[in-house]
Enzyme design. Structure first.
Site, PDB file in Angstrom:
ATOM      1  N   HIS A 368       0.793  -1.238   0.000  1.00  0.00           N
ATOM      2  CA  HIS A 368       0.000   0.000   0.000  1.00  0.00           C
ATOM      3  C   HIS A 368       0.816   1.274   0.000  1.00  0.00           C
ATOM      4  O   HIS A 368       0.243   2.368   0.041  1.00  0.00           O
ATOM      5  CB  HIS A 368      -0.932   0.050   1.207  1.00  0.00           C
ATOM      6  CG  HIS A 368      -2.029  -0.954   1.152  1.00  0.00           C
ATOM      7  ND1 HIS A 368      -3.249  -0.689   0.566  1.00  0.00           N
ATOM      8  CD2 HIS A 368      -2.089  -2.229   1.581  1.00  0.00           C
ATOM      9  CE1 HIS A 368      -4.006  -1.768   0.659  1.00  0.00           C
ATOM     10  NE2 HIS A 368      -3.322  -2.709   1.262  1.00  0.00           N
ATOM     11  N   LYS A 559      -7.729  14.365   4.255  1.00  0.00           N
ATOM     12  CA  LYS A 559      -6.919  13.144   4.249  1.00  0.00           C
ATOM     13  C   LYS A 559      -5.907  13.294   5.372  1.00  0.00           C
ATOM     14  O   LYS A 559      -5.809  14.370   5.971  1.00  0.00           O
ATOM     15  CB  LYS A 559      -6.187  12.982   2.912  1.00  0.00           C
ATOM     16  CG  LYS A 559      -5.445  14.256   2.443  1.00  0.00           C
ATOM     17  CD  LYS A 559      -4.737  14.053   1.113  1.00  0.00           C
ATOM     18  CE  LYS A 559      -5.652  14.155  -0.078  1.00  0.00           C
ATOM     19  NZ  LYS A 559      -5.673  12.955  -0.902  1.00  0.00           N
ATOM     20  N   ARG A 560      -5.167  12.228   5.711  1.00  0.00           N
ATOM     21  CA  ARG A 560      -4.121  12.363   6.713  1.00  0.00           C
ATOM     22  C   ARG A 560      -3.172  13.495   6.315  1.00  0.00           C
ATOM     23  O   ARG A 560      -2.962  13.751   5.129  1.00  0.00           O
ATOM     24  CB  ARG A 560      -3.349  11.045   6.852  1.00  0.00           C
ATOM     25  CG  ARG A 560      -4.119   9.961   7.587  1.00  0.00           C
ATOM     26  CD  ARG A 560      -4.444  10.354   9.011  1.00  0.00           C
ATOM     27  NE  ARG A 560      -3.261  10.354   9.833  1.00  0.00           N
ATOM     28  CZ  ARG A 560      -3.008   9.462  10.789  1.00  0.00           C
ATOM     29  NH1 ARG A 560      -3.873   8.488  11.042  1.00  0.00           N
ATOM     30  NH2 ARG A 560      -1.903   9.520  11.507  1.00  0.00           N
ATOM     31  N   LYS A 565       1.582  14.450   0.809  1.00  0.00           N
ATOM     32  CA  LYS A 565       0.240  14.805   0.320  1.00  0.00           C
ATOM     33  C   LYS A 565       0.126  16.308   0.066  1.00  0.00           C
ATOM     34  O   LYS A 565      -0.836  16.779  -0.559  1.00  0.00           O
ATOM     35  CB  LYS A 565      -0.827  14.346   1.317  1.00  0.00           C
ATOM     36  CG  LYS A 565      -0.879  12.810   1.476  1.00  0.00           C
ATOM     37  CD  LYS A 565      -1.896  12.394   2.530  1.00  0.00           C
ATOM     38  CE  LYS A 565      -1.879  10.912   2.861  1.00  0.00           C
ATOM     39  NZ  LYS A 565      -2.566  10.071   1.849  1.00  0.00           N
ATOM     40  N   THR A 667      -8.053   6.996  -2.210  1.00  0.00           N
ATOM     41  CA  THR A 667      -9.426   6.493  -2.344  1.00  0.00           C
ATOM     42  C   THR A 667     -10.418   7.633  -2.121  1.00  0.00           C
ATOM     43  O   THR A 667     -11.529   7.601  -2.654  1.00  0.00           O
ATOM     44  CB  THR A 667      -9.701   5.340  -1.349  1.00  0.00           C
ATOM     45  OG1 THR A 667      -9.138   5.702  -0.079  1.00  0.00           O
ATOM     46  CG2 THR A 667      -9.081   4.050  -1.824  1.00  0.00           C
ATOM     47  N   LYS A 671     -14.148   9.001  -3.916  1.00  0.00           N
ATOM     48  CA  LYS A 671     -15.376   9.411  -3.224  1.00  0.00           C
ATOM     49  C   LYS A 671     -15.831  10.786  -3.705  1.00  0.00           C
ATOM     50  O   LYS A 671     -17.031  11.022  -3.904  1.00  0.00           O
ATOM     51  CB  LYS A 671     -15.150   9.413  -1.699  1.00  0.00           C
ATOM     52  CG  LYS A 671     -14.837   8.033  -1.139  1.00  0.00           C
ATOM     53  CD  LYS A 671     -14.234   8.065   0.265  1.00  0.00           C
ATOM     54  CE  LYS A 671     -13.574   6.729   0.586  1.00  0.00           C
ATOM     55  NZ  LYS A 671     -12.733   6.784   1.799  1.00  0.00           N
TER      56      LYS A 671
HETATM   57  C1  475 Z   1      -2.019   4.730   0.614  1.00  0.00           C
HETATM   58  N1  475 Z   1      -0.945   2.987   6.124  1.00  0.00           N
HETATM   59  C2  475 Z   1      -3.147   5.206  -0.267  1.00  0.00           C
HETATM   60  C3  475 Z   1      -4.493   3.285   0.561  1.00  0.00           C
HETATM   61  O1  475 Z   1      -4.591   1.223  -0.622  1.00  0.00           O
HETATM   62  C4  475 Z   1      -4.024   4.023  -0.671  1.00  0.00           C
HETATM   63  C5  475 Z   1       1.205   2.209   6.991  1.00  0.00           C
HETATM   64  C6  475 Z   1       1.934   1.792   8.096  1.00  0.00           C
HETATM   65  C7  475 Z   1       1.323   1.748   9.318  1.00  0.00           C
HETATM   66  C8  475 Z   1       0.019   2.115   9.423  1.00  0.00           C
HETATM   67  N2  475 Z   1      -0.691   2.520   8.344  1.00  0.00           N
HETATM   68  C9  475 Z   1      -0.118   2.560   7.154  1.00  0.00           C
HETATM   69  C10 475 Z   1      -0.707   2.972   4.822  1.00  0.00           C
HETATM   70  O2  475 Z   1       0.304   2.565   4.341  1.00  0.00           O
HETATM   71  C11 475 Z   1      -1.790   3.488   3.991  1.00  0.00           C
HETATM   72  O3  475 Z   1      -2.843   3.883   4.486  1.00  0.00           O
HETATM   73  N3  475 Z   1      -1.582   3.512   2.675  1.00  0.00           N
HETATM   74  C12 475 Z   1      -2.616   3.992   1.788  1.00  0.00           C
HETATM   75  O4  475 Z   1      -3.371   2.888   1.337  1.00  0.00           O
HETATM   76  C13 475 Z   1      -5.289   2.049   0.236  1.00  0.00           C
HETATM   77  O5  475 Z   1      -5.142   4.480  -1.363  1.00  0.00           O
HETATM   78  O6  475 Z   1      -2.602   5.807  -1.413  1.00  0.00           O
HETATM   79  O7  475 Z   1      -1.275   5.843   1.056  1.00  0.00           O
END
Ligand code: 475
Length: 831
Positions: A368, A559-560, A565, A667, A671
């Site tokens: 991700h 968003k975060r 970002k 995502t 939306k």
């Molecule tokens: C991406 N979170 C988005 C979304 O695929 C993408 C990492 C380490 C520890 C805790 N949380 C994380 C992520 O890596 C994360 O939220 N990634 C996101 O996943 C779904 O749409 O671009 O940044």
């Protein structure tokens, strides 16, 4: 009530009619809450309502369990450390198809339905994109009638509650379970033990074979809490099974008997710590022991639970991979690869080769994020202290894997170093992404660009080893929550125009396309967006005390908060607009309301400083009579699923402005687009695919491409080369203390960072962004053109339903056929 054809007669308690529902609601108030109207609080009413709805799920849940058990169905297990579910009540009413009846029933009882909906504390058991994706996926799995279980952790405290005090983020504990959770059912009979720490030793078994025994230092009990997950308007209710950590009775007894009461209590407290709190870091790892313990805890409990299911269904463990397809949501559950090996080899005495074959056929891994700081690597010593047996298993997996590499890539020593599961450059680490790649039969990214970057960058060596394992699965979001539930006005209009098949088949939205040329339809479209904006403005007035103008352009970035970002790019542009207006009071600019929202990781100082800057700019701009009829800035506190449901329907411009190559997919971008907002965005993540779908003419593109970003960095990027007079004014204004009551140092870390490093190329993209924003303003002033573009965004957003994504996972990875569920009546399941 007359029985529906082919459907069993529903008894009074599970009936969905308005009158039956009212009776059930009052029954629940009386018998479950123990309250009568004179004493009942709004929360009592909410609890009674939730219980009445839950009763209506149970019949589906039981029918589903019966169908799956009877068929011994192949089942998807979605392993995720996060499930960012959002409130259940409204969603369940939508999926049951009784939203309108229940709203009426509640109104007829003299209660305010919306007030009751607002009572629900959302389960915020996730940080952001990754956790919310898991929630959309289990919704789609149920809607597509695919047998599935979501496995995760029942954090007692979810993502912190954000408050803004004097412009700064403050974190408050999220006590979401304070008033009880009517959506979960405790299943103590399925509790399992999970071991941690200690050491390993050799011994000889009854056949004199040398074996390894793990002598744990501690044991915790995992207790499952189940939440039913409904499909949309079908009879499927799948399960989200979240584990709570508790102390084993027997353990504190032994300490207790030794007279060590304090020790027994400490053991209990320690055990419960495991599922106490969600780590609030988004895309940044902290390397804490407790985090590894959490990961192992839920993974081990889940795999043991799956083995129990196999026993109940009388399936031999050799067929584990036939019964279950396990999806690893990033590397957080990747320890599952070693744990399944341990269970099969140590506990069930399978030969290594057979166990490895089962393991590789079971797991699939989704990546991700490309951010290097998010790649999980555990210091070897830490890892060994928590999971000594697993470290040995990982060494053995690694040795066999590297043998394979040696043969494939003869003489290529540096490749072995790069591919090893153990990072040996300096302090030694276990590389969880490598473990996930080796132990999975498929590896996927979450948007086309991201999947390409995985193959040619982050996971290049694995791609060269096993190109067939790699594929793309572009993310999607559920149209049930993100349209039908959150945007009822739009849902009504769509119903009138094209029917409501789109809720289950989002591609049907394409039927709207011709209506973009229908002036009357465009008028209705505008009225809906306007009504949504008016409603949102009232919410902002209540939360922030700021009056915003529903006639202005609602420009939103939620968003975060993260440097990649680039919320700072957005706020720098706001300052530039402010500067233009102050320099030329008659400047003809399109009135805008800039809306920001998002949480910063508590230890991420620069992100918190960005929040402070946004709030500081808001304070000045909103108070300045020279501009505040044309510019407003709002920072919406505590952005979460509930607030997302309010903001997406009211948005007109969606800010998706990450540095190209950094946002895996996004995502929120989807939306916005399906709710008719236009995007201003870079060529990053799923933006590229959104632009492709909606058409370049209906998307505001700016900035460097991922390739150009890489080139710019390779050439040695110097932010000052991109300084323009306007940008210079903006930076000077911040540094002059204009937004910080004369404090010239407050934002220095931010401005110096940009001037001298700017790792995310804010300066490089600033001009392109400003120019593009002018195009946005111009388009907005052409009301018909804008409305047309907005309609086409919705019409062409069919691809971004998570139903499409899940169909792709189903066809290419899981191969788990749907199992339609026939609704059983209570009579059918009599004991
Ligand atoms: C991406 N979170 C988005 C979304 O695929 C993408 C990492 C380490 C520890 C805790 N949380 C994380 C992520 O890596 C994360 O939220 N990634 C996101 O996943 C779904 O749409 O671009 O940044």
């Amino acid at each position: 009530m007359k029985p529906v054809e082919n459907e069993p007669y529903e008894d009074e308690r599970t009936a969905l009619t308005k009158e039956a529902f009212k009776r059930a609601f009052l029954d629940n108030l009386f018998y479950v809450q123990g309250k009568f109207p004179a004493l009942a609080t709004q929360n009592d009413y909410y609890q009674a309502l939730a219980c009445a709805v839950r009763d209506r799920l149970l019949q589906r849940w039981i029918s589903t369990a019966a169908a799956y058990t009877k068929q011994g169905s192949r089942t998807v297990a979605y392993f995720s450390a996060e499930f960012l579910m959002g409130p259940h009540l409204g969603n369940n009413l939508i999926n049951l198809g009784i939203y309108a009846q229940v709203r009426e029933a509640i109104a007829e009882l003299g209660l305010d339905f919306d007030t009751l909906l607002r009572q629900e504390e959302e389960p915020g058991l996730g940080n952001g994109g990754l956790g919310r994706l898991a929630a959309c996926f289990i919704d789609s799995l149920a809607t597509l009638e695919i047998p599935s279980l979501g496995y995760g952790i029942r954090y007692e405290f979810g993502i912190f509650h954000q408050e803004i005090v004097d412009g700064w983020q403050m974190e408050r504990t999220d006590k979401w379970l304070r008033f009880g959770n009517p959506w979960e059912i405790l299943r103590p009979e399925w509790a399992v033990e999970v071991r941690l720490g200690g050491h390993t030793e050799q011994y000889r078994d009854e056949h004199e074979r040398l074996r390894i025994r793990w002598v744990p230092g501690k044991v915790v009990v995992g207790v499952p809490y189940d939440t039913p997950i409904l499909g949309y308007r079908n009879n499927t209710a799948n399960t989200l099974r979240l584990w709570k950590a508790e102390a084993p009775e027997s353990f504190d007894f032994s300490t207790f008997n030794r007279g060590d009461y304090g020790g027994a209590v400490r053991q209990k407290v320690w055990s419960e710590t495991l599922s106490k709190v969600l780590y609030p870091n988004d895309e940044q790892i902290q390397g804490k022991t407790l985090r590894l313990e959490q990961q192992y805890f839920f993974v081990s409990a889940s795999l043991q639970d799956m083995m129990r299911i196999m026993r109940v269904q009388k399936l031999p463990l050799e067929r584990f991979h036939e019964k279950f397809a396990v999806q690893l949501n990033d590397t957080h559950p990747a320890i599952a690869v070693a744990e399944l090996m341990r269970l099969l080899v140590d506990e069930h005495v399978l030969p290594w080769e057979q166990a490895w074959d089962i393991t590789c056929k079971t797991f699939s891994y989704t990546n991700h994020t490309l951010l290097p700081e998010a790649l999980e690597c555990w210091p070897l010593e830490l890892f060994k202290s928590v999971l000594p047996r697993h470290l040995d298993i990982i060494y053995e997996i690694n040795a066999r894997f590297l043998d394979e590499v040696r043969i494939r890539f003869y003489g290529d020593e540096s490749r072995l170093v790069r591919l090893s599961l153990i990072d040996e450059n300096g302090e030694r680490y276990v590389r969880m992404a490598h473990l996930a790649c080796v132990g999975s039969h498929t590896i996927n990214g979450v948007a086309e660009l991201h999947s390409e970057l995985l193959k040619h960058d982050v996971l290049k060596d694995f791609y060269e080893m096993w190109p067939h394992k790699f594929s793309n699965k572009t993310n999607g979001v559920t149209p049930r929550r993100w349209m039908a539930l959150s945007n009822p006005r739009l849902t009504n209009l769509l119903g009138d125009a094209i029917g409501d098949a789109w809720i289950k088949n989002l591609d049907e939205l394409i039927e709207l396309e011709p209506l973009a040329d229908d002036a009357a339809f465009r008028q209705r479209w505008r009225e809906i967006k306007h009504a949504n904006k008016v409603e949102f403005a009232a919410f902002v007035k209540e939360r922030n005390g700021i009056a915003i103008d529903p006639q202005s352009l609602f420009d939103v970035q939620v968003k975060r908060i993260h440097e990649y970002k680039r919320q700072h790019l957005n706020i720098l542009h706001v300052i530039a607009l402010y500067h233009r207006l102050r320099s030329d009071p008659n400047a003809d600019i399109q009135p805008r309301t800039f809306i920001f929202g998002g949480k910063a990781a508590p230890a991420y100082h620069l992100a918190k400083l960005i929040i402070k800057l946004i709030n500081s700019v808001a304070d000045v701009v909103n108070r300045d009579p020279a501009v505040n009829d044309r510019l407003k800035v709002v920072f919406l506190p505590n952005f979460n699923v509930t607030n997302g449901q309010r903001v997406y329907p009211a948005a007109e411009l969606s800010e998706q402005i990450s540095t190209a190559g950094k946002e895996a997919s996004g995502t929120g971008n989807m939306k916005f687009s399906m709710n008719g907002a236009l995007t201003i965005g870079t060529m990053d993540g799923a933006n590229i695919e959104i632009r492709q779908e909606v058409g370049a003419e209906n998307f505001f593109l700016f900035g460097l491409t991922a390739e150009q970003v890489a080139q710019t960095k390779a050439r040695g990027y110097r932010p000052l080369d991109h300084m323009t007079p306007e940008l210079q004014e903006v930076i000077s204004l911040i540094n002059s203390g204009f937004f910080s009551r004369g404090d010239t140092e407050l934002f220095r870390a931010l401005t110096d960072g940009l001037l001298w490093h700017d790792p995310y190329l804010v300066f490089a993209d600033f001009e392109s962004y400003s120019e593009c924003q002018l195009q946005v303003s111009k388009a907005y002033r052409d009301v018909d053109r804008w409305t047309r573009m907005s309609i086409l965004n919705t019409a062409r957003s069919g691809k971004f339903s998570s139903d499409r994504t899940i169909r792709e996972y189903g066809a290419d990875i899981w191969r788990a056929p749907s199992v339609p569920v026939r609704l059983l009546s209570q009579q059918d399941v009599k004991v």
